[in-house]
Write a protein that holds these residues in place. Structure first.
Motif, short mmCIF file in Angstrom:
data_model
loop_
_atom_site.label_atom_id
_atom_site.label_comp_id
_atom_site.label_asym_id
_atom_site.label_seq_id
_atom_site.Cartn_x
_atom_site.Cartn_y
_atom_site.Cartn_z
N MET A 1 0.83 -1.20 0.00
CA MET A 1 0.00 0.00 0.00
C MET A 1 0.87 1.26 0.00
O MET A 1 1.89 1.30 0.68
CB MET A 1 -0.88 -0.02 1.25
CG MET A 1 -2.19 0.70 1.04
SD MET A 1 -3.22 0.54 2.52
CE MET A 1 -2.92 2.09 3.30
N THR A 2 0.49 2.25 -0.80
CA THR A 2 1.27 3.48 -0.85
C THR A 2 1.07 4.28 0.44
O THR A 2 -0.05 4.45 0.90
CB THR A 2 0.79 4.36 -2.03
OG1 THR A 2 0.55 3.50 -3.14
CG2 THR A 2 1.83 5.38 -2.40
N SER A 3 2.19 4.76 1.03
CA SER A 3 2.07 5.49 2.29
C SER A 3 1.48 6.87 2.05
O SER A 3 1.49 7.40 0.93
CB SER A 3 3.44 5.62 2.94
OG SER A 3 4.18 6.60 2.25
N ASN A 4 0.99 7.45 3.16
CA ASN A 4 0.43 8.79 3.08
C ASN A 4 1.48 9.79 2.60
O ASN A 4 1.20 10.67 1.79
CB ASN A 4 -0.09 9.18 4.48
CG ASN A 4 -0.94 10.42 4.42
OD1 ASN A 4 -1.61 10.66 3.43
ND2 ASN A 4 -0.90 11.20 5.47
N ILE A 5 2.74 9.63 3.09
CA ILE A 5 3.81 10.55 2.68
C ILE A 5 4.09 10.41 1.19
O ILE A 5 4.23 11.40 0.47
CB ILE A 5 5.09 10.30 3.52
CG1 ILE A 5 4.83 10.74 4.97
CG2 ILE A 5 6.29 11.05 2.95
CD1 ILE A 5 5.95 10.52 5.93
N ALA A 6 4.13 9.16 0.70
CA ALA A 6 4.38 8.94 -0.73
C ALA A 6 3.26 9.56 -1.57
O ALA A 6 3.51 10.17 -2.62
CB ALA A 6 4.50 7.45 -1.02
N GLN A 7 2.03 9.45 -1.07
CA GLN A 7 0.89 10.05 -1.80
C GLN A 7 1.00 11.58 -1.81
O GLN A 7 0.75 12.22 -2.82
CB GLN A 7 -0.42 9.66 -1.13
CG GLN A 7 -0.88 8.26 -1.49
CD GLN A 7 -2.15 7.88 -0.72
OE1 GLN A 7 -2.80 8.71 -0.12
NE2 GLN A 7 -2.47 6.60 -0.76
N GLN A 8 1.39 12.15 -0.65
CA GLN A 8 1.55 13.61 -0.59
C GLN A 8 2.68 14.06 -1.51
O GLN A 8 2.56 15.06 -2.22
CB GLN A 8 1.86 14.04 0.85
CG GLN A 8 0.64 13.99 1.76
CD GLN A 8 0.85 14.75 3.06
OE1 GLN A 8 1.90 15.34 3.28
NE2 GLN A 8 -0.15 14.75 3.89
N ASP A 9 3.81 13.31 -1.51
CA ASP A 9 4.94 13.66 -2.39
C ASP A 9 4.49 13.65 -3.85
O ASP A 9 4.85 14.53 -4.63
CB ASP A 9 6.09 12.66 -2.20
CG ASP A 9 6.92 12.98 -0.95
OD1 ASP A 9 6.61 13.99 -0.29
OD2 ASP A 9 7.86 12.22 -0.66
N ALA A 10 3.71 12.65 -4.22
CA ALA A 10 3.24 12.55 -5.61
C ALA A 10 2.35 13.75 -5.94
O ALA A 10 2.43 14.33 -7.03
CB ALA A 10 2.49 11.24 -5.82
N ALA A 11 1.52 14.16 -4.98
CA ALA A 11 0.61 15.29 -5.22
C ALA A 11 1.38 16.60 -5.33
O ALA A 11 1.03 17.48 -6.12
CB ALA A 11 -0.41 15.37 -4.09
N VAL A 12 2.48 16.73 -4.56
CA VAL A 12 3.29 17.96 -4.58
C VAL A 12 3.99 18.12 -5.94
O VAL A 12 4.34 19.23 -6.35
CB VAL A 12 4.29 17.94 -3.39
CG1 VAL A 12 5.41 18.94 -3.56
CG2 VAL A 12 3.55 18.18 -2.08
N ALA A 13 4.21 16.98 -6.63
CA ALA A 13 4.86 17.02 -7.94
C ALA A 13 3.88 16.74 -9.08
O ALA A 13 4.31 16.50 -10.21
CB ALA A 13 6.00 15.99 -7.97
N ASP A 14 2.59 16.80 -8.80
CA ASP A 14 1.57 16.51 -9.82
C ASP A 14 1.40 17.75 -10.72
O ASP A 14 0.93 18.79 -10.28
CB ASP A 14 0.26 16.16 -9.10
CG ASP A 14 -0.85 15.78 -10.07
OD1 ASP A 14 -1.06 16.49 -11.06
OD2 ASP A 14 -1.50 14.76 -9.82
#
Ligand SMILES: C[S@@+](CC[C@H](N)C(=O)[O-])C[C@H]1O[C@@H](n2cnc3c(N)ncnc32)[C@H](O)[C@@H]1O
Length: 272
Positions: A1-14
């Motif tokens: 499962m993708t971690s919350n931090i990894a999801q936030q990092d992806a969103a910051v670079a979306d």
């Protein structure tokens, strides 16, 4: 499962979030920039960049130039330079002096060695592939040219992190809510030299610590609200949390007279 931090990092670079929401115009960026007027010491960041470019002539490309703070200052103080503003958002470039280009830092429409200086100010934490982007910046820089990058420390404005977690906790009815989305952590001051050092041999860091003291909650609230583009990643009702944070800051100011935030940013001057 993708971690919350990894999801936030992806969103910051979306790229879609960046171009169409976070930086669709200069509003959210201006809200974050304006908090620094209450910082002591107050640093003149564009002035520092002008100072670092004293030995530079020719072409300066400002990548991720945003609302044009640095482009405007260079036009004013160094009219001899050819300054090109580049950003992934067409909207935020609307009032930036021309020439400007909509382009992705990861694939720049410039020839090898075409710039005498490249600026990447508070933007490398937004690119998907940080290592590849630094190579791309180095590609467009002429031999002997300078890259000036900037970012914030992992310790920057931790009072806002704590404020958010407390406000989010109050909204959710738990002791501590989820952490707020932080922008610079992917390329923080602590990580920046490592990333840049893979390509640039000579890196000088100018650390810029300061204390922000506000006696009115409004600028803090505006800063927190400027993360609206990432509201759906916050794990908490966003606007309600901003409202609760406003109440907490107002209460601190009422009892202590001031709400204090410790800031730490830095500028990295890099040569190969
Ligand atoms: C935090 S703002 C910094 C603006 C300006 N450099 C400053 O320091 O005031 C980040 C800027 O980088 C832009 N940006 C983000 N990702 C980018 C990319 N891949 N290529 C070009 N610009 C990008 C955003 O649209 C935004 O305007």
């Amino acid at each position: 499962m993708t971690s919350n931090i990894a999801q936030q990092d992806a969103a910051v670079a979306d790229k879609a979030i960046l171009a169409n929401s976070a930086y669709a115009d200069g509003r959210h960026l201006a809200a974050r920039q304006s908090l620094y007027q209450w910082q002591r010491p107050r640093y003149d960041l564009p002035g520092i960049v002008v100072e670092e470019l004293a030995g530079t002539s020719g072409t300066v490309i400002d990548i991720g130039c945003g609302n044009g703070t640095y482009v405007n200052r260079l036009h004013r103080d160094r009219p001899d330079l050819q300054v090109v503003g580049v950003d992934i958002s067409a909207g935020i470039l609307a009032d930036v002096p021309k020439p400007v280009l909509v382009a992705d830092a990861q694939a720049l429409p410039f020839g090898d060695g075409s710039a005498d200086a490249v600026l990447a100010l508070h933007m490398l934490y937004h690119v998907g592939d940080i290592e590849a982007t630094i190579k791309e910046l180095a590609r467009v820089l002429r031999p002997g040219g300078v890259l000036i990058a900037s970012t914030n420390s992992d310790t920057d404005k931790q009072e806002l992190d704590r404020l958010w977690a407390r406000a989010a906790g109050d909204v959710l009815g738990v002791p501590e809510g989820p952490g707020r989305v932080t922008l610079s952590s992917r390329f923080s001051l602590e990580k920046a030299s490592g990333y840049l050092g893979a390509v640039f041999e000579d890196i000088r860091v100018r650390e810029l610590p300061g204390v922000i003291e506000v006696t009115d909650p409004a600028p803090v609230v505006a800063h927190l609200a400027s993360y609206e583009a990432w509201a759906d990643r916050s794990g908490v009702p966003f606007h309600e949390t901003v409202g609760r944070a406003a109440e907490i800051v107002a209460a601190v100011i009422a009892t202590e007279g001031v709400f204090e935030i410790n800031g730490l940013g830095g500028i990295l001057i890099c040569r190969r």
